[in-house]
Design a protein around this motif. Sequence first.
Motif, mmCIF file in Angstrom:
data_model
loop_
_atom_site.group_PDB
_atom_site.id
_atom_site.type_symbol
_atom_site.label_atom_id
_atom_site.label_comp_id
_atom_site.label_asym_id
_atom_site.label_seq_id
_atom_site.Cartn_x
_atom_site.Cartn_y
_atom_site.Cartn_z
ATOM 1 N N THR A 1 -0.005 4.405 3.930
ATOM 2 C CA THR A 1 -1.112 3.528 3.333
ATOM 3 C C THR A 1 -0.728 3.300 2.033
ATOM 4 O OG1 THR A 1 -2.628 4.928 4.804
ATOM 5 C CG2 THR A 1 -3.455 3.591 2.953
ATOM 6 N N LEU A 2 -0.788 2.079 1.514
ATOM 7 C CA LEU A 2 -0.806 1.692 0.400
ATOM 8 C C LEU A 2 -2.037 1.262 -0.309
ATOM 9 C CD1 LEU A 2 2.287 -0.816 0.395
ATOM 10 C CD2 LEU A 2 2.380 1.574 -0.445
ATOM 11 N N THR A 3 -2.591 1.812 -1.549
ATOM 12 C CA THR A 3 -3.805 1.740 -1.821
ATOM 13 C C THR A 3 -3.714 1.360 -3.523
ATOM 14 O OG1 THR A 3 -4.841 3.398 -0.138
ATOM 15 C CG2 THR A 3 -6.201 2.807 -2.422
ATOM 16 N N PRO A 4 -4.174 0.507 -4.092
ATOM 17 C CA PRO A 4 -5.028 -0.565 -3.580
ATOM 18 C C PRO A 4 -3.964 -1.457 -2.649
ATOM 19 C CG PRO A 4 -4.781 -1.201 -5.648
ATOM 20 C CD PRO A 4 -4.169 -0.057 -5.535
ATOM 21 N N GLU A 5 -4.265 -2.548 -1.805
ATOM 22 C CA GLU A 5 -3.513 -3.237 -1.157
ATOM 23 C C GLU A 5 -3.239 -4.517 -2.047
ATOM 24 O OE1 GLU A 5 -5.030 -4.569 2.658
ATOM 25 O OE2 GLU A 5 -5.323 -2.319 3.291
ATOM 26 N N LEU B 1 0.094 1.650 -7.778
ATOM 27 C CA LEU B 1 -0.620 2.051 -6.443
ATOM 28 C C LEU B 1 -0.044 3.125 -5.865
ATOM 29 C CD1 LEU B 1 1.636 1.533 -3.986
ATOM 30 C CD2 LEU B 1 0.980 -0.849 -4.467
ATOM 31 N N CYS C 1 1.247 5.549 -2.741
ATOM 32 C CA CYS C 1 1.764 5.323 -1.276
ATOM 33 C C CYS C 1 1.396 6.713 -0.672
ATOM 34 C CB CYS C 1 3.036 5.087 -1.343
ATOM 35 S SG CYS C 1 3.964 4.943 0.196
ATOM 36 N N SER C 2 0.663 6.540 0.496
ATOM 37 C CA SER C 2 0.245 7.831 1.136
ATOM 38 C C SER C 2 0.694 7.969 2.192
ATOM 39 C CB SER C 2 -1.180 8.028 1.163
ATOM 40 O OG SER C 2 -2.027 7.988 -0.059
ATOM 41 N N THR D 1 2.518 8.229 -6.839
ATOM 42 C CA THR D 1 1.716 7.064 -7.494
ATOM 43 C C THR D 1 3.000 6.105 -7.986
ATOM 44 O OG1 THR D 1 -0.178 8.405 -7.877
ATOM 45 C CG2 THR D 1 0.591 6.193 -9.537
#
Length: 100
Positions: free
Chosen positions: A39-43, A77, A79-80, A95
């Motif tokens: 998952t990338l947050t935020p996109e 962002l 990356c999880s 991060t």
Amino acid sequence: HVLDYEDSATVTADSTYSWVIAYDDEVEPQIPIEVSEITLTPELEGWTAEAGEYDADTGSITVTVTVPDTALAEDSLACSATITVGESDESGAITLTVGE
């Protein structure tokens, strides 16, 4: 299962970053590790991430994050990754911040 990985890094626009998730140096890898979700947050537009194959020689797996040429200095962002080790799941995150 003890895993080792960086939790922050500085990246540049129009590049890729290799996030290596590995068994701790003191742990002999017995079971492959796999990334089941990224998952990338935020996109942010143009940013992507994908997991490579497990490397049995190093006991590691690499997540390659692509940083677009439109990335701006100071963009940041997380990356999880959900990492499956044998029959259990671990979570990890890094991060990434765009440098100047």
